[in-house]
Design a protein around this motif. Structure first.
Motif, PDB file in Angstrom:
ATOM      1  N   THR A  51       2.733   1.643  -3.405  1.00 35.37           N
ATOM      2  CA  THR A  51       1.882   2.015  -4.537  1.00 35.37           C
ATOM      3  C   THR A  51       1.070   3.271  -4.252  1.00 35.37           C
ATOM      4  N   LYS A  77       0.831  -1.205   0.000  1.00 27.57           N
ATOM      5  CA  LYS A  77       0.000   0.000   0.000  1.00 27.57           C
ATOM      6  C   LYS A  77       0.864   1.253   0.000  1.00 27.57           C
ATOM      7  N   PHE A 101      -7.365  -2.874  -0.248  1.00 27.34           N
ATOM      8  CA  PHE A 101      -7.416  -2.908  -1.703  1.00 27.34           C
ATOM      9  C   PHE A 101      -8.824  -3.293  -2.179  1.00 27.34           C
ATOM     10  N   THR A 131      -2.658  -4.640  -5.908  1.00 35.06           N
ATOM     11  CA  THR A 131      -3.331  -3.342  -5.956  1.00 35.06           C
ATOM     12  C   THR A 131      -4.615  -3.403  -6.774  1.00 35.06           C
TER      13      THR A 131
END
Length: 303
Positions: free
Chosen positions: A69, A66, A173, A89
């Motif tokens: 990205t 997390k 996600f 993701t």
């Protein structure tokens, strides 16, 4: 005469019921023995700590992905990494596959090795093994109960990783339809089914380690020595599995086909390596389980 006549069929009925009663008692005793062993194993602080570490791995992986990205970059940064990590993701369910791929080479087998190595040696070290054998369990039944407990721990540890990863993936996600390794789309419900199959395949991949650890546990009266030896063997085998010069022997190492569970994410599923892995684990379980039985039944129990 009228009073004596009913006694004959009643006596025959009692004789017929005796074998059934004896079988019921044996079954009840086995169930009680297994239940007590499970409660003892899962109540140990060591077991709780191992499961907590396993549950934390998906949390750390999910948070790391997390953060990585957060700026819109790729999850794997264009490099390598555990299987499926670049897909997390897009779909949090892939965190389940990634977490299992990340924990299977070391964390999961180490946890199983610790529990299996302590199964017999830990009892001998604490002085309780002799008292267990005083009960009408018998050495073979006790050893089988110990192995069943370790196998159940294999399943429990794998499910802890999977459930933790699914929870973290759902929180961090999006969830939805999955893209398989083959590029085809499957529904989220089918993806959950594949995740369960993968968890079961990973758990089955550890039954060879469980038998190996149990065998080592019968060789010593020190729980720490048995656990250290089992974990050392795990590390040694995995190192040998990476040496190119040993390619002829590597298909016989218990860890060689561990990551074959990724083939369950193909469409259609590629079963060859999965079948080889299950067959190899069954072979290790049979060989080292028999060795453990031969050693334990002939062992002089002094503690």
């Amino acid at each position: 005469m009228s009073r004596a006549e009913p006694s004959a069929p009643q006596g025959r009925g009692e004789l017929r019921d005796r074998p059934q009663t004896a079988r019921a008692r044996r079954t009840s005793f086995r169930a009680t023995l297994l239940r007590n062993e499970l409660l003892t194993t899962f109540r140990r602080w060591r077991t709780v700590a191992l499961l907590a570490v396993l549950a934390a791995v998906p949390v750390l992986v999910g948070i790391a992905v997390k953060i990585e990205t957060g700026d819109g970059s790729s999850a794997d940064g264009g490099g390598g990494g555990p299987a499926f990590i670049s897909q997390i993701t897009n779909n949090g369910l892939f965190l389940v596959f990634t977490a299992l791929a990340a924990t299977l080479p070391f964390f999961l087998p180490m946890a199983v090795g610790v529990v299996a190595g302590d199964a017999i040696a830990g009892e001998a070290n604490s002085g309780t093994l002799r008292y267990l054998l005083v009960a009408p369990a018998g050495r073979s039944r006790l050893l089988l109960t110990k192995y069943a407990t370790v196998v159940i721990f294999c399943l429990a540890a794998t499910l802890v990783v999977a459930v933790s990863a699914l929870t973290v993936g759902a929180l961090l996600f999006p969830l939805g339809d999955l893209t398989t390794i083959s590029g085809t789309q499957i529904s989220f419900a089918e993806g959950l089914g594949r995740a369960l199959l993968i968890a079961l395949a990973v758990a089955a991949s550890l039954i060879g380690v469980a038998a190996l650890g149990l065998f080592v546990s019968t060789l010593t009266g020190s729980g720490i020595a048995a656990m250290a030896t089992t974990v050392g063997l795990l590390i040694t085998v995995q190192i040998l599995d990476q040496i190119p010069q040993l390619h002829a022997l590597q298909p016989y190492f218990f860890s060689h086909y561990w990551l074959s569970f990724a083939d369950l994410m193909r469409e259609p599923v590629y079963w060859d390596d999965l079948a080889k892995n299950l067959g190899l684990q069954a072979l290790y379980a049979a060989v080292f389980g028999s060795a453990a039985w031969a050693r334990f039944t002939a062992k002089d129990i002094t503690a």
